[in-house]
Design a protein around this motif. Structure first.
Motif, short mmCIF file in Angstrom:
data_model
loop_
_atom_site.label_atom_id
_atom_site.label_comp_id
_atom_site.label_asym_id
_atom_site.label_seq_id
_atom_site.Cartn_x
_atom_site.Cartn_y
_atom_site.Cartn_z
N ALA A 150 -27.02 13.72 23.72
CA ALA A 150 -26.33 14.15 24.10
C ALA A 150 -26.37 14.45 26.06
O ALA A 150 -25.55 14.95 26.77
CB ALA A 150 -24.48 15.16 23.67
N GLY A 151 -26.70 13.45 25.87
CA GLY A 151 -27.80 13.40 27.84
C GLY A 151 -27.06 12.40 29.19
O GLY A 151 -25.86 11.86 28.45
N ALA A 153 -20.73 6.76 26.18
CA ALA A 153 -20.17 6.50 25.24
C ALA A 153 -19.14 6.06 26.02
O ALA A 153 -17.18 6.00 25.95
CB ALA A 153 -20.27 8.16 25.67
N GLN A 154 -19.13 6.84 27.70
CA GLN A 154 -17.29 6.24 28.66
C GLN A 154 -17.80 4.99 28.37
O GLN A 154 -16.14 4.76 29.18
CB GLN A 154 -18.02 7.60 29.57
CG GLN A 154 -17.79 8.43 30.06
CD GLN A 154 -16.65 9.16 29.99
OE1 GLN A 154 -14.90 8.53 30.11
NE2 GLN A 154 -16.13 10.25 29.92
N SER A 155 -18.16 4.56 28.58
CA SER A 155 -18.24 2.84 29.01
C SER A 155 -17.30 2.08 27.67
O SER A 155 -17.02 1.17 27.09
CB SER A 155 -19.60 1.84 28.95
OG SER A 155 -19.79 1.58 30.29
N LEU A 211 -17.75 3.98 34.73
CA LEU A 211 -16.52 4.78 34.78
C LEU A 211 -15.11 4.41 34.63
O LEU A 211 -13.82 5.10 34.38
CB LEU A 211 -17.35 6.32 35.57
CG LEU A 211 -17.77 7.18 35.12
CD1 LEU A 211 -18.15 8.11 35.81
CD2 LEU A 211 -17.27 8.23 33.91
N GLY A 212 -15.47 3.37 35.65
CA GLY A 212 -13.61 2.73 36.38
C GLY A 212 -13.69 3.60 37.76
O GLY A 212 -13.66 4.71 37.95
N LEU A 216 -18.62 16.86 33.64
CA LEU A 216 -18.01 15.33 33.49
C LEU A 216 -18.59 14.06 32.87
O LEU A 216 -17.36 12.89 32.56
CB LEU A 216 -18.59 14.48 35.28
CG LEU A 216 -18.05 15.26 36.61
CD1 LEU A 216 -17.83 14.51 37.85
CD2 LEU A 216 -16.30 15.71 36.52
N PHE A 217 -19.40 13.56 32.62
CA PHE A 217 -19.50 12.09 31.71
C PHE A 217 -19.19 12.54 29.93
O PHE A 217 -18.74 11.88 29.30
CB PHE A 217 -21.04 12.13 30.98
CG PHE A 217 -20.91 11.62 32.68
CD1 PHE A 217 -21.01 10.66 33.75
CD2 PHE A 217 -22.57 10.73 32.67
CE1 PHE A 217 -21.04 9.84 34.92
CE2 PHE A 217 -23.61 10.16 33.86
CZ PHE A 217 -21.96 10.43 35.15
N ILE A 218 -18.91 13.91 29.82
CA ILE A 218 -18.81 14.04 28.35
C ILE A 218 -17.11 14.16 28.53
O ILE A 218 -16.48 14.25 27.40
CB ILE A 218 -19.15 15.74 28.23
CG1 ILE A 218 -18.70 15.60 26.55
CG2 ILE A 218 -18.36 16.54 28.66
CD1 ILE A 218 -19.84 16.68 25.87
#
Length: 408
Positions: free
Chosen positions: A14-15, A22-24, A64-65, A137-139
């Protein structure tokens, strides 16, 4: 996430690169599950502030969009001021342009391409963000799909998918494919490549630290590098980023990172579980004779945030070829660990996430051809980045590795 008949994409680690991928997938409504060996996102120090190149920012934006990227952009620091300034750590004097360009001149003489990212990336500013903030932010939005305390040690192919294998011998649910993103000690990378993917310990060590904004008043806004050539054991350098917008906020801390040639920084052990005072004391000792303008960064440091780090690098010649497995691939440090020279590593990792995420979204999920297409394109830019990172570190740190050097 819209649930459908698709089996999930399994992601180990989960780096940063795993979470951005995962966001994609989240945006494309492709099911996924993340398995992380640590127990939470805050269980350990998150490391130094990352400088983002134009390539890195573009990759993050595409993954991210628009809406999520705006939140990310707002969180980033934008540094202007005098830009990049190099100082002699002992005298406090600015190093001449000739001195600053010495390493780049050597790189040019050796035929090395400069890092594929300039120090400024957008609007004439240096853009950076703390690794911990970036990870949070990414999680966001992916929390329910992360399984903590699950250490992936390999995988098992099935007739119609793949399962992650954990350290306790148990297995995950069957997934469409597995993406190894668990960093330099990736077991997925070793299994997939049959040992061709290697990470070398370059022998050099460093220290991350933080201090209140008041400690940086003597510098002012800019990106700074301090170099100490006086230490009898070898060269020491420190890099820090001072942002004007946060200078007067007593609740904000700025970070710095210290690196040195092999043998200068000596951690009490090699497992890097020790953080705090041992690292802080070494940093203070090494900088005791530095100029008064610089010493507050170390004398006023937050000792609990100090941490050791080691300089590693993948095979200097670039990302090797291995037999493609349609259901398994690797991203980020798992496939191309880099030295800190040039600030290329994280920017290359997020390019992996954006590329693989785009290919999966275009395919509507897993397809037999996705990993081959990803690996073909990734090898080109990542191999160039690894070669450049290693070449710059060889000059800056005085390190050298070959195929017979020790690996992690």
């Amino acid at each position: 996430m819209a649930l459908n008949a698709q089996k999930p994409i399994l992601i180990s680690g989960a780096g940063l690169s795993s979470l951005l991928l995962a966001q994609s997938l989240l945006r494309a409504s492709i099911p996924f599950l993340i398995f992380e060996r640590e127990s939470s996102i805050t269980v350990r120090a998150q490391g130094y502030r990352l400088r983002l190149s134009q390539e890195g920012l573009t990759a993050i934006e595409s993954a991210l969009g628009p809406e999520a990227f705006q939140k990310f952009w707002d969180k980033c620091g934008k540094t202007g001021g005098s830009g990049f300034v190099a100082l002699d750590a002992v005298t406090g004097l600015e190093i001449s342009e000739a001195g600053k360009d010495k390493d780049q001149g050597k790189a040019h003489d050796k035929g090395l391409k400069p890092p594929p990212n300039s120090i400024t990336s957008r609007d004439g500013k240096v853009v950076g963000i703390a690794r911990g903030d970036m990870r949070k932010l990414f999680i966001s939005g992916c929390e329910s799909f992360v399984h903590w305390s699950h250490h992936v040690t390999g995988y098992e192919l099935t007739s119609s998918g793949v399962c992650a294998v954990f350290a306790d011998g148990s297995k995950s649910v069957e997934g469409e494919m597995l993406v190894g993103g668990e960093g330099i000690n990736s077991k997925v990378a070793k299994q997939l490549s049959q040992g061709k993917l290697k990470v070398y310990d370059m022998g050099a060590r460093g220290i991350h630290g933080q201090a209140p904004t008041t400690a940086f008043k003597g510098l002012g806004e800019g990106v700074w590098r301090f170099t100490d050539e006086s230490n009898p054991s070898g060269r020491i350098f420190v890099i820090t980023n001072v942002r004007s917008g946060d200078m007067d906020d007593p609740n904000v801390q700025f970070g710095w990172t210290m690196g040195a040639q092999p043998g200068v920084i000596k951690p009490p052990n090699e497992d890097y579980a020790i953080i705090g005072r041992p690292a802080a004391e070494i940093a203070k000792e090494l900088t005791a004779n530095w100029h008064p303008r610089l010493r507050p960064l170390f004398e006023e440091m937050v000792e609990s945030e100090a941490a050791f780090w080691k300089i590693t690098c993948s095979t200097p010649s670039g990302v090797p070829e291995w037999q493609n497995e349609p259901r398994v691939t690797v991203i980020g440090d798992a496939v191309h660990s880099m030295t800190p020279a040039g600030g290329i590593g994280a920017n290359t990792a997020v390019r992996d996430s954006a590329l693989l995420g785009r290919l999966l979204a275009e395919a509507g999920g897993y397809k037999d051809s996705v990993t081959a297409a990803y690996e073909r394109e990734m090898r080109i830019y990542a191999s160039e980045a690894v070669r450049t990172s290693y070449g710059m570190a060889k000059m800056q740190f005085g390190v050298s590795i070959d195929e017979n050097s020790g690996t992690l």
